[in-house]
Enzyme design. Sequence first.
Site, mmCIF file in Angstrom:
data_model
loop_
_atom_site.group_PDB
_atom_site.id
_atom_site.type_symbol
_atom_site.label_atom_id
_atom_site.label_comp_id
_atom_site.label_asym_id
_atom_site.label_seq_id
_atom_site.Cartn_x
_atom_site.Cartn_y
_atom_site.Cartn_z
ATOM 1 N N GLU A 74 32.030 52.997 59.247
ATOM 2 C CA GLU A 74 32.108 52.867 57.788
ATOM 3 C C GLU A 74 32.370 54.228 57.161
ATOM 4 O O GLU A 74 31.894 55.247 57.659
ATOM 5 C CB GLU A 74 30.774 52.326 57.243
ATOM 6 C CG GLU A 74 30.755 50.831 56.982
ATOM 7 C CD GLU A 74 31.536 50.442 55.721
ATOM 8 O OE1 GLU A 74 32.417 51.212 55.288
ATOM 9 O OE2 GLU A 74 31.244 49.367 55.176
ATOM 10 N N ASP A 124 26.467 52.409 50.668
ATOM 11 C CA ASP A 124 25.907 52.585 49.324
ATOM 12 C C ASP A 124 24.734 51.606 49.193
ATOM 13 O O ASP A 124 23.650 51.871 49.716
ATOM 14 C CB ASP A 124 27.062 52.325 48.344
ATOM 15 C CG ASP A 124 26.733 52.571 46.887
ATOM 16 O OD1 ASP A 124 25.814 53.345 46.606
ATOM 17 O OD2 ASP A 124 27.410 52.001 46.022
ATOM 18 N N ASP A 179 38.313 55.687 47.591
ATOM 19 C CA ASP A 179 39.166 55.549 46.411
ATOM 20 C C ASP A 179 38.377 55.410 45.122
ATOM 21 O O ASP A 179 37.216 55.025 45.114
ATOM 22 C CB ASP A 179 40.033 54.294 46.553
ATOM 23 C CG ASP A 179 39.194 53.011 46.424
ATOM 24 O OD1 ASP A 179 38.244 52.847 47.209
ATOM 25 O OD2 ASP A 179 39.467 52.206 45.516
HETATM 26 P P1 IMP Z 1 28.011 48.867 49.553
HETATM 27 O O1 IMP Z 1 28.398 47.475 49.959
HETATM 28 O O2 IMP Z 1 27.387 48.929 48.203
HETATM 29 O O3 IMP Z 1 27.162 49.587 50.607
HETATM 30 O O4 IMP Z 1 29.344 49.701 49.367
HETATM 31 C C1 IMP Z 1 30.131 49.932 50.442
HETATM 32 C C2 IMP Z 1 31.584 50.098 50.090
HETATM 33 O O5 IMP Z 1 31.796 50.410 48.701
HETATM 34 C C3 IMP Z 1 32.119 51.270 50.860
HETATM 35 O O6 IMP Z 1 32.628 50.875 52.109
HETATM 36 C C4 IMP Z 1 33.178 51.818 49.934
HETATM 37 O O7 IMP Z 1 34.410 51.163 50.159
HETATM 38 C C5 IMP Z 1 32.680 51.496 48.552
HETATM 39 N N1 IMP Z 1 31.955 52.642 47.977
HETATM 40 C C6 IMP Z 1 30.614 52.832 47.897
HETATM 41 N N2 IMP Z 1 30.322 53.991 47.319
HETATM 42 C C7 IMP Z 1 31.513 54.575 47.018
HETATM 43 C C8 IMP Z 1 31.873 55.841 46.412
HETATM 44 O O8 IMP Z 1 31.052 56.682 46.006
HETATM 45 N N3 IMP Z 1 33.210 56.068 46.296
HETATM 46 C C9 IMP Z 1 34.174 55.192 46.708
HETATM 47 N N4 IMP Z 1 33.879 54.024 47.286
HETATM 48 C C10 IMP Z 1 32.559 53.713 47.442
HETATM 49 MG MG MG Z 2 34.719 50.744 52.479
#
Ligand code: IMP
Ligand code: MG
Length: 178
Positions: free
Chosen positions: A102, A106, A162
Site C-alpha cells: 500500500e 489512513d 494524488d
Molecule cells: P483509507 O482507506 O482511509 O486507509 O485510505 C487509503 C487510501 O486513501 C490510500 O490507499 C490512498 O489512495 C488514499 N489516501 C489516504 N490518505 C491520503 C493522502 O494523504 N494523500 C493521498 N491519498 C491518500
Molecule cells: Mg491507494
Amino acid sequence: MKDIQLHDKTFEIYLPETEIAEIVQKIADEINNSGIENPLFIAVLNGSFLFAADVMRKITIPNSEISFIKLSSYEGTETTGKVNELIGLNQGLKGRNIIILEDIIDTGNTLEKLNEIILNKEVASLKIATLLYKPEAYTKEITIDFIGKSIPNKFVVGYGLDYDEIGRNLPHIYKLKN
Ligand code: IMP
Ligand code: MG
C-alpha cells in the site's frame, strides 16, 4: 524546495526523493529478512504503483511474484468511508503467502476491505506493507507488518499519491500547506 500548486491547494515539500529511497530500502530489507517464502505481492492501484515498482527491485526473495488490485475510497482530500473494488484479482491466491503493498494507510477502510477479499481465498499467510501510515487516523485492529514511515494526519501528495488524480508524477512527497 519550492511550494507547488495542485488544483486549488498549495503543498510544501515533506519527504524528498532521497528520503523516500531510504524508506523503501528499509521496508525491502525487512521483507527480505522476514523468512517469507515464495511471496505473492499484491500492489494496490493507483497510489502504490511507484512504491511497488521501487520496492520490488529491492526484493531478493527467490520466486517472488506481483499482481495488482484497484480499490478506491477517496474523493478530493476526504475519505468517503466506502471502498469500491474496481479491478479484482484474477490470480489464484489459495495457499499463497501474500504481501499487500500500500502507498498509505489512513483510516484503514481500504485495508479492511482488502483483508476480507484476500482472507476469503484461503491464503497461507497475509502480511501488510505500507510506505506511509497515519496512526492518528487509523480506526482498525488489523496489524500492519511493515511500516515505512508513520506521519501526522495531514494530506500528502506525490510519488504515486494524488490530489484528485494529479500529483502522482512528483518525485518527492509534499504535504498540504496551512
Ligand atoms: P483509507 O482507506 O482511509 O486507509 O485510505 C487509503 C487510501 O486513501 C490510500 O490507499 C490512498 O489512495 C488514499 N489516501 C489516504 N490518505 C491520503 C493522502 O494523504 N494523500 C493521498 N491519498 C491518500
Ligand atoms: Mg491507494
